[in-house]
Each structure stands twice: as C-alpha cells, then as structure tokens.
Design a protein around this motif. Structure first.
Motif, short mmCIF file in Angstrom:
data_model
loop_
_atom_site.label_atom_id
_atom_site.label_comp_id
_atom_site.label_asym_id
_atom_site.label_seq_id
_atom_site.Cartn_x
_atom_site.Cartn_y
_atom_site.Cartn_z
N GLU B 50 0.83 -1.13 0.13
CA GLU B 50 -0.17 0.14 -0.07
C GLU B 50 0.77 1.21 0.12
N PHE B 51 1.94 1.18 0.88
CA PHE B 51 2.64 2.39 1.00
C PHE B 51 3.46 2.76 -0.15
N THR B 52 3.92 1.66 -0.76
CA THR B 52 4.76 1.88 -1.93
C THR B 52 4.08 2.32 -3.27
N ARG B 53 2.80 1.89 -3.44
CA ARG B 53 1.84 2.37 -4.43
C ARG B 53 1.57 3.78 -4.18
N LYS B 54 1.36 4.40 -2.63
CA LYS B 54 0.95 5.45 -2.55
C LYS B 54 2.13 6.45 -2.83
N PHE B 55 3.30 6.15 -2.44
CA PHE B 55 4.43 7.06 -2.00
C PHE B 55 5.40 7.03 -3.61
N ASP B 56 5.42 5.74 -4.05
CA ASP B 56 6.14 5.49 -5.38
C ASP B 56 5.64 5.34 -6.43
N ARG B 57 4.17 5.40 -6.45
CA ARG B 57 3.24 5.26 -7.67
C ARG B 57 3.64 4.03 -8.44
N VAL B 58 3.80 2.73 -7.49
CA VAL B 58 4.24 1.58 -8.29
C VAL B 58 3.13 0.53 -8.10
N GLU B 59 2.62 0.18 -9.00
CA GLU B 59 1.42 -0.76 -8.89
C GLU B 59 1.95 -2.35 -8.92
N CYS B 60 2.23 -2.99 -7.85
CA CYS B 60 2.65 -4.24 -8.19
C CYS B 60 2.29 -4.93 -6.76
N ASP B 61 2.26 -6.32 -6.85
CA ASP B 61 1.91 -7.02 -5.39
C ASP B 61 3.20 -7.29 -4.85
N ALA B 62 3.22 -7.94 -3.81
CA ALA B 62 4.42 -8.38 -3.00
C ALA B 62 5.48 -8.86 -3.65
N ALA B 63 5.11 -10.02 -4.46
CA ALA B 63 5.96 -10.62 -5.28
C ALA B 63 6.70 -9.87 -6.48
N GLY B 64 6.25 -8.97 -6.88
CA GLY B 64 6.84 -7.97 -7.86
C GLY B 64 7.88 -7.10 -7.41
N LEU B 65 8.00 -7.05 -6.12
CA LEU B 65 8.91 -5.99 -5.40
C LEU B 65 10.46 -6.42 -5.62
N GLU B 66 10.55 -7.54 -5.70
CA GLU B 66 12.16 -8.07 -5.88
C GLU B 66 12.51 -7.87 -7.36
N VAL B 67 13.79 -7.40 -7.59
CA VAL B 67 14.44 -7.00 -8.67
C VAL B 67 14.81 -8.74 -9.26
N THR B 68 14.17 -8.73 -10.59
CA THR B 68 14.53 -10.24 -11.19
C THR B 68 15.92 -10.35 -12.00
N GLN B 69 16.46 -11.42 -12.05
CA GLN B 69 17.65 -11.61 -12.87
C GLN B 69 17.35 -11.13 -14.29
N ALA B 70 16.37 -10.85 -14.72
CA ALA B 70 16.16 -10.41 -16.19
C ALA B 70 16.26 -8.93 -16.17
N GLU B 71 15.99 -8.34 -15.06
CA GLU B 71 16.28 -6.90 -14.71
C GLU B 71 17.69 -6.67 -14.58
N PHE B 72 18.30 -7.53 -13.84
CA PHE B 72 19.85 -7.28 -13.82
C PHE B 72 20.58 -7.41 -15.04
#
Lengths: 429, 429
Positions: B50-72
């Motif tokens: 909730e706070f991450t949506r509110k303050f960082d305008r990021v729409e994702c669930d908890a699983a989406g919070l971690e940076v993935t291998q692909a992103e690296f």
C-alpha cells in the motif's frame, strides 16, 4: 517457572511470550526527561542544582557537587583492606584483558603513489554514569572506567547520585583505582544532560556510558547524536545450555545469580537431559529459601524462569542463536566443540567451572553486555567504544593521474560535475 | 559566503551560528513515521505494498517487489563498458582497503588455568538503504555493501525505491559487483520498517545502513534497538586547512564539490594567508557559473560557505579539532607534519593532490563519514559495523580456586549473595 519441551507445538511463540518484558519507555517518561534536558541545556548549573535538590534531597550549590580529595580519603579509610585488595585485583585483570583490544593506527605503503590508512584516536573526555544510593556497584565503575583509561581517554568524568548526600565508599575507591579523574554527585536525566551539553561546573563529554534507571536510559537515548552513548541496556538475562553433565546445584546457583538482580531478569536452562532439568528445578526451589534477596529472585524466576528440554544439542544451539542471550553458559562436557557454532551471545561462559559471576567481577572481559536479543548486532563494551577512527588518504600527482579518469567517470554517472572538476583541474598539464 | 578573521571578537559564536543547520526531525515527522512502522509491523506485506503504491506510484503485488535476474541483465546491458570498468575498479579498491580492517577472534593462553578471548562473528543478514529516483548513487551501494561483504555477512539485502517503477541501472550493476544478494524496489520509512521487523516477503535484518531523506533517517532512529543502524547522517561538510601553498583554483573546486551536494552542505576554508583566501573566493565565484548544479552550489556557498583567516597553523588546527569536520583537507606543504595533531575528523585528505572526490569514489576508504561535529565520537563506516563480538571465558577448577575468593568478596560488597554462592558452591570439594 515454566517447564517446556522444544518439540511442543508453537514452542517459539510460547517462549517469546514468556520472556517478553518491558518495551521502550513510554511517551510520558520521554516528555518529562526532555523537559529536564531542556532546562539543564538552557540554564546550566542553576537547573542542575535545582533538580539535584528535588530528586536527591541534597542541599548544596554547584561548587559542592564535586567529590573532594578529603572525601576520597575518607572513602579509602572506610574500606576494608581485603575488599580493597579484591577491587585492585579486579582492576588489574580487567585492564589486562582490555589491553588486548587496543587497535593501532596504520598506513599502507603497498602503492608507491597512494597511501591509505586509519588513525585511531581516543575520545577526549567521557562521562560514566553510576547508579547511586545503597545498591551501588563498584564493579560497574571498573567495567566502564578501565576500558576508557586503556583506550587513552584523557579525562574520565564520573557522575553518581548521592541521595541524601551519601556516596558509597566502595564506588569512590573503585573510581580512583580505575583511573576516574573527577566525580560529581549528580544523577538522573539531569546528570546525563549536564554531561551531554556541559554546564558551568560539569564539562561536556564526547560519550556517556554506564547503566541507569528508565530516566537515565531515556535521557541517553535523547542526547544520542549530540554525544555518543553505549548500547541501551534492558533487563539482564542468562541462558544455560546443558548436556546432562555437571552438577544441578551449580546450574541452579547460576540461574539464581541472574534472578537476584532484578524482578525483570530472565534465567533459562535448555538441556538435552529431562532428568537433569527436573533436578535443577528442585535445586532452585531449595536454594531460593536461603537467599537474602529471595523476594526479587523468586519474582524473577516465577515470571521469567524457563527450563526447556530439547532432543539434541543442535536444537539447543540453534535455539540459543535465535534468542541471542546476554550471558550464555555452555555447561557441557566439551564446550570448545560448540564454541564455533555460537553466532549470537554477549559473553560465553565455557564448561562447568565458569559461572557467570566470574565474568561479572574480575575475569577480565567486560560485564556490560548486549541484552534482549541485541547480541545479534551489538558487542560487549570495549576499548573500541572509547576511540574513534579517521580515514587517511594521500595521493601524489602520479597517483591521481593513475586513477583519476575513473573518478571523473563515476562522478559523471552521478551527475556531480564539481566533483569531476576537482580532479580534472589537477590533471590538466 | 562570509569572510571572517579568527581574531574577531566572538568568532566562535559567530561561526557556530553561521554553519548551524537543521536540528533533528520534528515531532510531526516522527509521528508520521511511527505510524508507517506500526502498520508495516502489524500488517506486513499488505501495508508495504500500500505505502509503495502511494509514495512511489508503483502498481505491483509483494512478489513484484524483488528485482529479477532479467532486470539485472537489462541493467548490465544498459551500462557503458567504460563505466562498468570504473565501477569494478572502485569495488576492487574499496575491497582492498576494507580487508585491512578485518579483526580476528582471539583466545589468550598466558594463564594455564584461565583462558579469555573474543569471538568475532559477522552479522547474519544486513539491509542497505539506497535512495532512489534519478539522483541515484552507485558509489553509495559500493560503500555500504563492500564492508558488509568483506566482514563475511551471509546475506546482503538492498532496498531502493523505484519511483514510477524505474530503477537506475548503475545502482543495480553496482549492487551485483559489490556482492548484494537481493534487491527490493521499496523505500521510505516503510522499507526501513520491513527490514527491521520482516514481512512475508522482506526478510528481517540485523542492521540497516545507508543514507536517506528525513523520513528514512527518522525511521532508522525509531527502529534502533530492534535492529542495529549506522550513524545518523546530517548535511555534509568540508573544511580545508591551507598555509598559502597550492592552487586557489583547486581549493575552490574542492569547496564547490561539497557545495553541489545539497543546499545545506557547508564548505569552509581556513588559511594563514589572507591573499590566498581572497583568491579562492574569486575562483569560487568564477567556477560557480560553469556548474550544471550552480543553483544548489550557490545556495550552499551563500548560506554556509566561510573563508577564515588565522594567524598561525596552530590556531587553524585547534579550530578544526573543535568543529570535528566530516571531510578535512590538509592543503598544506607538509601534511604529514600536521596529521598527529588532528584529533577529530571523519576523513583526512593529505596535501595538494588528494581532493575529497577521490575519497568519495574509489581511493578505498569509506565515504560514509560522521557529520555535524560527531567525528568527536563516531568513526567512518567500516567492517567493524558488520561484525559483533562475544567475550569468551573459560575457567578450570584450579582457575576458579585461584581467584574465587576475590569474586566472592566483591559479590559480598554488592550484596549479591547468589553470585557469591555460584562460586563458593563450586569450590567446596
């Protein structure tokens, strides 16, 4: 006291609830303490003397707050020669241990054009808080002052409230033996504030260490940043790991030595031998009756005493690492076998002849230890607490030429042009 | 900018008023932050998302919070090869310096019947806070992660907010190079709370380090005790000591490299050569016009820039020791002559070819330094911050017999009979 089996469903939660003690000071205490700090900060001695009159019932002006040479002499005269010898012995052993913690400044010369290093400098002046009144602990004085002295601190200021004007002679004697330079008869939040900000009479210090009640602990927390502080200590605790070897009478005595400190103290035994656990329980009951501080010890044991049976030593060790005890006794046949497996503990007492009390007084290591699970990240009070470090960097022109392009590159990534220019200006021509 | 003479009446007070910057976060910020912490502590991931949506305008669930291998992998692909090499170079030099800070466990064997020692254990898991958004600093990642890695920390968790979903590729690349294990796209007080207490997705850590805004700093202060934290950093500052030698253009660039950080940054020169001081003042004005971050640097220089003239080097050194600067440049002919006289400074930059920027990026020493005069008692971030110590005590029966009487004696002085009995029971046959 609770007798638990580590295999019980919900054991971890049950145990946590059992030993859960006070959290944090409330906002009320914080407001009172902040008020006292503000007064001392803005009005200095005047406020300090007022609070000392009010809380310690001592009628004197600021000049009368310092312990005089004559008072020290009276204290020495009042102390039994055998006690004096014991205190000297403690100072000597604590000194010898802490000497080994000293770190040296260093400068690397492995590169010919860049030298890097670390300068270790003692804090200039520190303040030691010693609780006052009848329950005065000369061992606290020794454990706080000796590491500061060994670190090379130039001036050690001690404060100890003197309720009704009385100061414990053992505390004064310990202060002299341990190398304290000046002692003031002040206490509470007002003493912490005076040390943190300085008054006309009390010099400002760089760090404040030592135990105190909730007002003192809260004051230390509130002045943190203005001055350094040691860790914030909570109620004390012991965990004994046992494998069925040893004498239940000894273990019971160790558990009670923790319990007699304070009604909030916690004493826990985990053993792989159910029968041994039961015998310790019986011994504790028997010994409780013989203690002068029975009321306190009983309250502590009833509220926060636990005996746990585990199937294996591995379980016991893993439990211990989870709770990160302040004092950990490895009351087992082969304690050194277990030592490398212990990851979280303030102090580790090895085998059947190292009771916690040995560490409290004169083995050598400090008795100021991280409580309440904070051994996960805090260390015992040490010489490290009384020094600070400065990095040393020395580049020749050649050194800057050698690595300068990469500095400029990273400054560029971070969008900090003035950083880049401070390097590139030096490299032009 | 103010041009002062150290001989002016009331110089110390005038200077103090001049560089006085923000004190502490207000109570309001504290209440907001405590509210966020309580929510994350009690509701875990749900509140964090909730706070991450509110303050960082990021729409994702908890699983989406971690940076993935692909992103690296995308991040590595996006980074210029020369930049990558510069970052590798920085990691390597910072590693080499911090390796020298490692301390060993030790056990003394000088007594045959008592062994004492100190066990050094890395923290199990630490959290590194990295500010997010455009102004992302890969150097911060390196300076926080490398000491943890060198210390032997098993799991390094990094958090960095990704406003609008974006993460800076240099920050991700630096994380990989420096040995970070997992990265989460969260920030603010909610990230600090998640690290301190753990959620379903974010593992609880033993210590949180790294810079952040006032909400992050306040959150760290509020969770301190539940978890370890590094020092609480204030606005950055530099003091340059000069003896008239060197190039005013270089010194001006160094002062501006500090000023461009932040409008609250403070840059101070103290020189024994009035003419040199005047030339630096003119150079600063000239260089200001050329800076992309001119607005910030000018604000800082106008508000908190000071040039001081002193008669002697002794006066300059004593002034420096009084203010305990974060960065101290000894821009003098013979810096090593002065080094032993410096008692309070975060990092000391020696001579005319060691600009502060060298230390910020890749000389080796840490750039996380004590600010606002706290170099009186705080040290640079180091390997020490990522280990904790446990005392080791081992007595044989003979050892306890040898010193036991004095333990009993001191326990007696303190009125702690159970302590005395835990020793005397072991000595009776």
């Amino acid at each position: 006291m609770q007798f638990l089996d580590i295999k019980e469903p919900g054991f971890d939660a049950k145990f946590a609830a059992l030993v859960q003690r006070s959290e944090e000071s409330g906002r009320e205490v914080e407001e009172v303490v902040q008020g006292i700090i503000n007064q001392v900060r803005s009005r200095g001695d005047e406020a300090l003397v007022e609070f000392t009159r009010k809380f310690d019932r001592v009628e004197c002006d600021a000049a009368g707050l310092e312990v005089t040479q004559a008072e020290f002499e009276q204290a020495f005269a009042a102390v039994d020669a055998r006690d004096l010898a014991a205190l000297r012995h403690a100072v000597q052993r604590v000194e010898r241990f802490h000497e080994k913690q000293k770190q040296q400044s260093w400068l690397s010369t492995e590169e010919s054009d860049i030298m890097l290093g670390q300068k270790v400098t003692p804090l200039a002046r520190v303040g030691i808080y010693v609780p006052g009144g009848k329950a005065s602990y000369p061992s606290s004085v020794i454990m706080n002052a000796v590491p500061a002295k060994v670190a090379g601190v130039k001036e050690i200021i001690m404060v100890a409230p003197a309720p009704g004007g009385e100061t414990n002679p053992h505390v004064l004697v310990a202060a002299k033996l341990a190398g304290v330079d000046r002692v003031f008869k002040i206490g509470g939040a007002q003493a912490v504030a005076a040390l943190a900000y300085g008054t006309q009479t009390i010099p400002r210090v760089d760090k404040i260490t030592g135990p105190g009640n909730i007002y003192v602990a809260t004051a230390k927390k509130l002045v943190f940043g203005q001055t350094g502080i040691d860790m914030i200590a909570g109620p004390s605790e012991i965990l004994v790991i046992n494998d069925g070897s040893g004498n239940p009478m000894h273990i019971a005595a160790d558990l009670l030595s923790q319990a007699e400190h304070d009604e909030l103290a916690s004493a826990v035994l985990i053993t792989t031998d159910r029968n041994f656990g039961q015998r310790v329980a019986i011994e504790v009951e028997r010994q409780l009756h013989e203690l002068p501080r029975q009321a306190i010890a009983r309250k502590s044991w009833e509220s926060f005493g636990v005996i746990i049976v585990s199937d294996t030593m591995e379980e016991a060790i893993s439990f211990s690492n989870r709770i990160a005890p302040e004092h950990l006794e490895l009351a087992v046949e082969n304690p050194f076998e277990i030592l490398p497996l212990i990851t979280n503990a303030g102090a580790i007492f090895m085998g059947h002849y190292t009771p916690e009390a040995a560490g409290d007084y004169l083995a050598g290591p400090n008795h100021t230890l991280p409580t309440g699970g904070t051994a996960r990240f805090f260390s015992p009070l040490s010489v490290d607490d009384f020094v600070k470090k400065s990095s040393i960097l020395y580049f020749t022109k050649g050194g800057l030429e050698r690595v300068g392009a990469d500095i400029v590159r990273i400054a560029g990534l971070e969008g900090l042009d003035a950083h880049a220019r401070s390097v590139s200006f030096r490299l032009d021509k």
